[in-house]
Design a protein around this motif. Sequence first.
Motif, PDB file in Angstrom:
ATOM      1  N   PHE A  79      31.813  67.400  34.201  1.00 34.16           N
ATOM      2  CA  PHE A  79      33.090  67.278  34.912  1.00 34.16           C
ATOM      3  C   PHE A  79      33.166  65.950  35.656  1.00 34.16           C
ATOM      4  N   CYS A  80      32.068  65.553  36.308  1.00 29.73           N
ATOM      5  CA  CYS A  80      32.078  64.325  37.102  1.00 29.73           C
ATOM      6  C   CYS A  80      32.280  63.100  36.230  1.00 29.73           C
ATOM      7  N   VAL A  81      31.581  63.036  35.096  1.00 25.47           N
ATOM      8  CA  VAL A  81      31.721  61.882  34.207  1.00 25.47           C
ATOM      9  C   VAL A  81      33.150  61.804  33.662  1.00 25.47           C
ATOM     10  N   VAL A  82      33.699  62.937  33.230  1.00 18.94           N
ATOM     11  CA  VAL A  82      35.072  62.955  32.705  1.00 18.94           C
ATOM     12  C   VAL A  82      36.067  62.554  33.789  1.00 18.94           C
ATOM     13  N   ALA A  83      35.873  63.078  35.009  1.00 22.78           N
ATOM     14  CA  ALA A  83      36.771  62.723  36.115  1.00 22.78           C
ATOM     15  C   ALA A  83      36.698  61.237  36.431  1.00 22.78           C
ATOM     16  N   GLY A  84      35.482  60.691  36.430  1.00 24.38           N
ATOM     17  CA  GLY A  84      35.336  59.262  36.688  1.00 24.38           C
ATOM     18  C   GLY A  84      35.975  58.417  35.613  1.00 24.38           C
ATOM     19  N   PHE A  85      35.801  58.836  34.360  1.00 24.15           N
ATOM     20  CA  PHE A  85      36.415  58.101  33.252  1.00 24.15           C
ATOM     21  C   PHE A  85      37.939  58.115  33.376  1.00 24.15           C
ATOM     22  N   GLY A  86      38.502  59.303  33.660  1.00 24.90           N
ATOM     23  CA  GLY A  86      39.950  59.405  33.785  1.00 24.90           C
ATOM     24  C   GLY A  86      40.488  58.651  34.982  1.00 24.90           C
ATOM     25  N   GLY A  87      39.810  58.786  36.117  1.00 23.15           N
ATOM     26  CA  GLY A  87      40.278  58.139  37.340  1.00 23.15           C
ATOM     27  C   GLY A  87      40.253  56.619  37.245  1.00 23.15           C
ATOM     28  N   PHE A  88      39.135  56.065  36.752  1.00 16.75           N
ATOM     29  CA  PHE A  88      39.029  54.604  36.700  1.00 16.75           C
ATOM     30  C   PHE A  88      39.835  54.021  35.550  1.00 16.75           C
ATOM     31  N   SER A  89      40.178  54.843  34.571  1.00 21.24           N
ATOM     32  CA  SER A  89      41.063  54.354  33.512  1.00 21.24           C
ATOM     33  C   SER A  89      42.449  54.041  34.052  1.00 21.24           C
ATOM     34  N   LEU A  90      42.804  54.690  35.165  1.00 22.59           N
ATOM     35  CA  LEU A  90      44.121  54.475  35.771  1.00 22.59           C
ATOM     36  C   LEU A  90      44.113  53.366  36.819  1.00 22.59           C
ATOM     37  N   VAL A  91      42.906  52.856  37.139  1.00 20.90           N
ATOM     38  CA  VAL A  91      42.776  51.830  38.168  1.00 20.90           C
ATOM     39  C   VAL A  91      42.543  50.477  37.511  1.00 20.90           C
ATOM     40  N   GLU A  92      43.296  49.492  37.908  1.00 19.64           N
ATOM     41  CA  GLU A  92      43.131  48.152  37.378  1.00 19.64           C
ATOM     42  C   GLU A  92      42.491  47.248  38.434  1.00 19.64           C
ATOM     43  N   GLY A  93      41.651  46.352  37.969  1.00 20.87           N
ATOM     44  CA  GLY A  93      41.094  45.350  38.863  1.00 20.87           C
ATOM     45  C   GLY A  93      39.699  45.644  39.368  1.00 20.87           C
ATOM     46  N   PHE A  94      39.167  46.856  39.136  1.00 20.94           N
ATOM     47  CA  PHE A  94      37.800  47.150  39.593  1.00 20.94           C
ATOM     48  C   PHE A  94      37.124  48.082  38.609  1.00 20.94           C
ATOM     49  N   THR A  95      35.893  47.730  38.252  1.00 20.30           N
ATOM     50  CA  THR A  95      35.069  48.561  37.375  1.00 20.30           C
ATOM     51  C   THR A  95      33.685  48.690  38.008  1.00 20.30           C
ATOM     52  N   PRO A  96      33.181  49.891  38.184  1.00 23.24           N
ATOM     53  CA  PRO A  96      31.838  50.057  38.760  1.00 23.24           C
ATOM     54  C   PRO A  96      30.752  49.752  37.730  1.00 23.24           C
ATOM     55  N   ASP A  97      30.684  48.497  37.338  1.00 21.87           N
ATOM     56  CA  ASP A  97      29.763  48.066  36.293  1.00 21.87           C
ATOM     57  C   ASP A  97      28.368  47.864  36.885  1.00 21.87           C
ATOM     58  N   PRO A  98      27.350  48.600  36.421  1.00 21.22           N
ATOM     59  CA  PRO A  98      26.005  48.427  36.981  1.00 21.22           C
ATOM     60  C   PRO A  98      25.440  47.035  36.739  1.00 21.22           C
ATOM     61  N   MET A  99      25.928  46.325  35.725  1.00 17.78           N
ATOM     62  CA  MET A  99      25.439  44.966  35.478  1.00 17.78           C
ATOM     63  C   MET A  99      25.971  43.984  36.515  1.00 17.78           C
ATOM     64  N   ARG A 100      27.111  44.299  37.105  1.00 18.62           N
ATOM     65  CA  ARG A 100      27.657  43.441  38.162  1.00 18.62           C
ATOM     66  C   ARG A 100      27.056  43.769  39.525  1.00 18.62           C
ATOM     67  N   PHE A 101      26.615  45.003  39.704  1.00 23.59           N
ATOM     68  CA  PHE A 101      26.078  45.437  40.998  1.00 23.59           C
ATOM     69  C   PHE A 101      24.686  46.056  40.809  1.00 23.59           C
ATOM     70  N   PRO A 102      23.718  45.284  40.305  1.00 25.06           N
ATOM     71  CA  PRO A 102      22.406  45.861  40.001  1.00 25.06           C
ATOM     72  C   PRO A 102      21.627  46.312  41.244  1.00 25.06           C
ATOM     73  N   VAL A 103      21.770  45.586  42.356  1.00 27.44           N
ATOM     74  CA  VAL A 103      21.044  45.977  43.572  1.00 27.44           C
ATOM     75  C   VAL A 103      21.618  47.272  44.126  1.00 27.44           C
ATOM     76  N   PHE A 104      22.945  47.369  44.184  1.00 31.46           N
ATOM     77  CA  PHE A 104      23.587  48.599  44.644  1.00 31.46           C
ATOM     78  C   PHE A 104      23.207  49.767  43.730  1.00 31.46           C
ATOM     79  N   THR A 105      23.220  49.538  42.422  1.00 30.50           N
ATOM     80  CA  THR A 105      22.857  50.580  41.465  1.00 30.50           C
ATOM     81  C   THR A 105      21.426  51.044  41.683  1.00 30.50           C
TER      82      THR A 105
END
Length: 419
Positions: free
Chosen positions: A35-61
């Motif tokens: 449920f969490c993965v599907v919700a995250g996929f759906g929610g961030f698909s509707l958001v433009e301008g930000f992606t929680p990419d682990p390659m961009r935020f490796p220390v935070f990840t």
Amino acid sequence: MDPYILVLVAAGLLILLVAWLPMVLRELPLSLPIFCVVAGFGGFSLVEGFTPDPMRFPVFTEHLTELVVIVALTGAGVKLDRPFSFRNWGATWRLLAVAMPLSILGIALVGHWLLGFGLASALLLGAALAPTDPVLAADVQVGPPGSGEEDEVRFALTAEAGLNDGLSFPFVNLAIAAATLGAGGFREWGTEWLLTDVVWKLAAGLGVGWVVGRGLGWLMFHVPNRAGLARTGDGFLALGITFLAYGITEIAHGYGFLAVFVAAVAVRDTEREHDFHERLHDFSEQIERLLMMVLLVLLGGAVAGGLLAPLTWPDVLAVLIFVFVVRPVAGVVSLLGTTLPWQERATLAFFGIRGLGSFYYLAYAVNETRWDRAEEIWAVMGLTVVLSIALHGVTVTPVMRYLDRRRRPQGVLPLDEQA
């Protein structure tokens, strides 16, 4: 609209879902992680301008996955009713000593031969994907302390998930050394790796974890004059166990993951029947679920943002081999000669769930040195975890109920249906 207010609304919804969804999904072939993965996929698909990419935020990840894993390890250690012994933990030792090294070797060979990764990258892939995840494996683990939900399958998977994160670390460090210093110089740095990353860090993790756990156990249950920590009734002391064991061990240059689980087992061992263990477990589980939901929503967002875009058809084939061949075969081989029924051996072999610990290891390695084809490694790791979440999340409820029906006398309901 004020972003701060939106964050508060989102946090409120998340906290309510943490409490409500496990109860709602209990009767469905659907898990909270799915449920969490599907919700995250759906929610961030509707958001433009930000992606929680682990390659961009490796220390935070790295630090966020590190936090959820160590909290989960404390919860896993506290809820084990079975006392520690080499004989009683027989299936666990087999999974750790045979299944995990075979999994590392199998995944590394597939990564090298099929995907063309270099020795260091293939080894990193194997070391990161071999451990059973203590966070996502909650549905196949034992129940709360003293609940009686501790059959051989649940116990072995819980203990394996608690120990193999720490035991995988030497191989991650070996991959980092190979990437940094070159495989050709193994004779020069191999001895240092063996003495430091294997002998010392494992010994420090075991030793510091046991000492911290026994010491805190005495303060909780055996200190005189009614001053025991357990009398506070505060479940958040579980975080004290977690952070103290982890922090001291890291200062001693040992494996903190191993120390946290050992400390929790040692605390439980000092006084096995006390009700306070249930409070420690409940608090750990609540924090673990909250952090897990945050991370998996971010994982869904990363997938929506293109985490899996670098995948090729050989990558997809490799992931299928990791999930359907490597772990199951390694698990079956490790359990040869045991007296367990074949259904239980098959379950132990199949439910080697890959999850957030794998992301921690990869983020840790990326922060230590440079890796060729890092985006592809992240994509392979991401697809493996997503497939594991979906496959094991759908199958865990019917499989575990099938095993429970085989064990119990006719006419007796399982514990989760008696209410």
